[in-house]
Motif scaffolding. Sequence first.
Motif, PDB file in Angstrom:
ATOM      1  N   ASN A  22       0.814  -1.216   0.000  1.00  0.00           N
ATOM      2  CA  ASN A  22       0.000   0.000   0.000  1.00  0.00           C
ATOM      3  C   ASN A  22       0.849   1.267   0.000  1.00  0.00           C
ATOM      4  O   ASN A  22       0.393   2.315  -0.451  1.00  0.00           O
ATOM      5  N   ALA A  23       2.070   1.185   0.498  1.00  0.00           N
ATOM      6  CA  ALA A  23       2.959   2.352   0.543  1.00  0.00           C
ATOM      7  C   ALA A  23       3.955   2.368  -0.612  1.00  0.00           C
ATOM      8  O   ALA A  23       4.645   3.370  -0.808  1.00  0.00           O
ATOM      9  N   PHE A  24       4.059   1.288  -1.351  1.00  0.00           N
ATOM     10  CA  PHE A  24       5.081   1.134  -2.387  1.00  0.00           C
ATOM     11  C   PHE A  24       5.036   2.287  -3.375  1.00  0.00           C
ATOM     12  O   PHE A  24       3.961   2.697  -3.792  1.00  0.00           O
ATOM     13  N   PRO A  25       6.181   2.851  -3.773  1.00  0.00           N
ATOM     14  CA  PRO A  25       7.555   2.478  -3.499  1.00  0.00           C
ATOM     15  C   PRO A  25       8.186   3.241  -2.328  1.00  0.00           C
ATOM     16  O   PRO A  25       9.387   3.171  -2.120  1.00  0.00           O
ATOM     17  N   ARG A  26       7.352   3.963  -1.575  1.00  0.00           N
ATOM     18  CA  ARG A  26       7.898   4.703  -0.431  1.00  0.00           C
ATOM     19  C   ARG A  26       8.418   3.739   0.632  1.00  0.00           C
ATOM     20  O   ARG A  26       7.880   2.669   0.830  1.00  0.00           O
ATOM     21  N   ARG A  27       9.443   4.172   1.319  1.00  0.00           N
ATOM     22  CA  ARG A  27       9.954   3.428   2.478  1.00  0.00           C
ATOM     23  C   ARG A  27       9.158   3.881   3.689  1.00  0.00           C
ATOM     24  O   ARG A  27       8.918   5.080   3.857  1.00  0.00           O
ATOM     25  N   VAL A  28       8.737   2.926   4.516  1.00  0.00           N
ATOM     26  CA  VAL A  28       7.951   3.246   5.706  1.00  0.00           C
ATOM     27  C   VAL A  28       8.490   2.467   6.900  1.00  0.00           C
ATOM     28  O   VAL A  28       9.178   1.456   6.746  1.00  0.00           O
ATOM     29  N   ASN A  29       8.171   2.960   8.076  1.00  0.00           N
ATOM     30  CA  ASN A  29       8.490   2.216   9.286  1.00  0.00           C
ATOM     31  C   ASN A  29       7.390   1.175   9.496  1.00  0.00           C
ATOM     32  O   ASN A  29       6.206   1.488   9.410  1.00  0.00           O
ATOM     33  N   GLN A  80      12.400   2.211   7.664  1.00  0.00           N
ATOM     34  CA  GLN A  80      12.477   2.428   6.223  1.00  0.00           C
ATOM     35  C   GLN A  80      12.386   1.122   5.436  1.00  0.00           C
ATOM     36  O   GLN A  80      13.229   0.805   4.602  1.00  0.00           O
ATOM     37  N   ALA A  81      11.326   0.390   5.689  1.00  0.00           N
ATOM     38  CA  ALA A  81      11.102  -0.882   4.995  1.00  0.00           C
ATOM     39  C   ALA A  81      10.410  -0.642   3.649  1.00  0.00           C
ATOM     40  O   ALA A  81       9.635   0.301   3.491  1.00  0.00           O
ATOM     41  N   VAL A  82      10.701  -1.519   2.706  1.00  0.00           N
ATOM     42  CA  VAL A  82      10.096  -1.457   1.376  1.00  0.00           C
ATOM     43  C   VAL A  82      10.077  -2.870   0.800  1.00  0.00           C
ATOM     44  O   VAL A  82      10.929  -3.698   1.124  1.00  0.00           O
ATOM     45  N   LEU A  83       9.096  -3.142  -0.046  1.00  0.00           N
ATOM     46  CA  LEU A  83       9.049  -4.435  -0.722  1.00  0.00           C
ATOM     47  C   LEU A  83      10.214  -4.573  -1.684  1.00  0.00           C
ATOM     48  O   LEU A  83      10.651  -3.594  -2.290  1.00  0.00           O
ATOM     49  N   THR A  84      10.678  -5.787  -1.859  1.00  0.00           N
ATOM     50  CA  THR A  84      11.659  -6.047  -2.906  1.00  0.00           C
ATOM     51  C   THR A  84      10.924  -6.151  -4.240  1.00  0.00           C
ATOM     52  O   THR A  84       9.698  -6.287  -4.283  1.00  0.00           O
ATOM     53  N   GLN A  85      11.686  -6.110  -5.306  1.00  0.00           N
ATOM     54  CA  GLN A  85      11.099  -6.250  -6.642  1.00  0.00           C
ATOM     55  C   GLN A  85      10.378  -7.585  -6.758  1.00  0.00           C
ATOM     56  O   GLN A  85       9.271  -7.654  -7.284  1.00  0.00           O
ATOM     57  N   ARG A  86      10.972  -8.626  -6.237  1.00  0.00           N
ATOM     58  CA  ARG A  86      10.384  -9.970  -6.293  1.00  0.00           C
ATOM     59  C   ARG A  86       9.005 -10.006  -5.623  1.00  0.00           C
ATOM     60  O   ARG A  86       8.045 -10.537  -6.179  1.00  0.00           O
ATOM     61  N   ALA A  87       8.895  -9.429  -4.430  1.00  0.00           N
ATOM     62  CA  ALA A  87       7.624  -9.429  -3.709  1.00  0.00           C
ATOM     63  C   ALA A  87       6.594  -8.555  -4.420  1.00  0.00           C
ATOM     64  O   ALA A  87       5.421  -8.937  -4.543  1.00  0.00           O
ATOM     65  N   PHE A  88       7.015  -7.393  -4.912  1.00  0.00           N
ATOM     66  CA  PHE A  88       6.084  -6.504  -5.608  1.00  0.00           C
ATOM     67  C   PHE A  88       5.520  -7.170  -6.852  1.00  0.00           C
ATOM     68  O   PHE A  88       4.304  -7.145  -7.082  1.00  0.00           O
ATOM     69  N   VAL A  89       6.384  -7.783  -7.642  1.00  0.00           N
ATOM     70  CA  VAL A  89       5.922  -8.451  -8.868  1.00  0.00           C
ATOM     71  C   VAL A  89       4.981  -9.599  -8.530  1.00  0.00           C
ATOM     72  O   VAL A  89       3.939  -9.770  -9.158  1.00  0.00           O
ATOM     73  N   ARG A  90       5.344 -10.384  -7.531  1.00  0.00           N
ATOM     74  CA  ARG A  90       4.510 -11.523  -7.154  1.00  0.00           C
ATOM     75  C   ARG A  90       3.136 -11.063  -6.685  1.00  0.00           C
ATOM     76  O   ARG A  90       2.118 -11.631  -7.062  1.00  0.00           O
ATOM     77  N   MET A  91       3.082 -10.042  -5.850  1.00  0.00           N
ATOM     78  CA  MET A  91       1.806  -9.562  -5.328  1.00  0.00           C
ATOM     79  C   MET A  91       0.952  -8.918  -6.410  1.00  0.00           C
ATOM     80  O   MET A  91      -0.278  -8.970  -6.342  1.00  0.00           O
ATOM     81  N   SER A  92       1.573  -8.334  -7.412  1.00  0.00           N
ATOM     82  CA  SER A  92       0.849  -7.674  -8.504  1.00  0.00           C
ATOM     83  C   SER A  92       0.380  -8.650  -9.573  1.00  0.00           C
ATOM     84  O   SER A  92      -0.452  -8.299 -10.412  1.00  0.00           O
ATOM     85  N   SER A  93       0.917  -9.848  -9.564  1.00  0.00           N
ATOM     86  CA  SER A  93       0.607 -10.810 -10.626  1.00  0.00           C
ATOM     87  C   SER A  93      -0.707 -11.549 -10.359  1.00  0.00           C
ATOM     88  O   SER A  93      -1.171 -11.621  -9.218  1.00  0.00           O
ATOM     89  N   PRO A  94      -1.293 -12.106 -11.418  1.00  0.00           N
ATOM     90  CA  PRO A  94      -2.537 -12.870 -11.253  1.00  0.00           C
ATOM     91  C   PRO A  94      -2.299 -14.138 -10.438  1.00  0.00           C
ATOM     92  O   PRO A  94      -1.272 -14.795 -10.583  1.00  0.00           O
ATOM     93  N   ALA A  95      -3.260 -14.435  -9.592  1.00  0.00           N
ATOM     94  CA  ALA A  95      -3.215 -15.668  -8.805  1.00  0.00           C
ATOM     95  C   ALA A  95      -3.568 -16.852  -9.702  1.00  0.00           C
ATOM     96  O   ALA A  95      -4.110 -16.682 -10.800  1.00  0.00           O
ATOM     97  N   SER A  96      -3.263 -18.038  -9.233  1.00  0.00           N
ATOM     98  CA  SER A  96      -3.588 -19.238  -9.996  1.00  0.00           C
ATOM     99  C   SER A  96      -5.104 -19.360 -10.140  1.00  0.00           C
ATOM    100  O   SER A  96      -5.858 -18.900  -9.278  1.00  0.00           O
ATOM    101  N   PRO A  97      -5.564 -19.977 -11.227  1.00  0.00           N
ATOM    102  CA  PRO A  97      -7.008 -20.110 -11.449  1.00  0.00           C
ATOM    103  C   PRO A  97      -7.734 -20.812 -10.298  1.00  0.00           C
ATOM    104  O   PRO A  97      -8.847 -20.426  -9.950  1.00  0.00           O
TER     105      PRO A  97
END
Length: 153
Positions: A22-29, A80-97
């Motif tokens: 929800n905060a991406f790409p900002r770093r948050v505590n 100053q936590a932030v998602l990695t690219q791997r987590a962001f891509v995975r969360m944004s991708s379609p789930a399995s049918p």
Amino acid sequence: MADIHIEEFYKDAAIALVQLYNAFPRRVNLFVEDIAGSDEPDEFGLHSKRHMACFGTLLWLAEEGLLRYVDTIRQEALDQAVLTQRAFVRMSSPASPDLQEKDIPQTGQDLPPAIREDFSTHIHMLRTALRSGSSARISRVMQATFFRDKTDH
């Protein structure tokens, strides 16, 4: 699921990852208290097992490459936590049918394609599972999103 600590792990991880998304790409505590609830350290300044389990979950997510942070704020938060690219891509991708069939209402078929696409993402599944409050559902979505099909992420 019989292991309460594993159910809490999945819930804590889901809440943390959704907060970061929800905060991406900002770093948050990322505060443990916001995820696991308030905790009063004992007379020796030690936190409860529940608080420490949540803090451990956050550190584990970082060790596994799902989030990055600059430092810890005692055992209270990740600074100053932030998602990695791997987590962001995975969360944004379609789930399995099969996960979509279980979690998207049949009325969703009548929605415009763009909305249906949004409803099919892992982040939508995580948000919906958290709103439901069902430990089994949260666990199922977290497992499907991050812990199955290693070649898929």
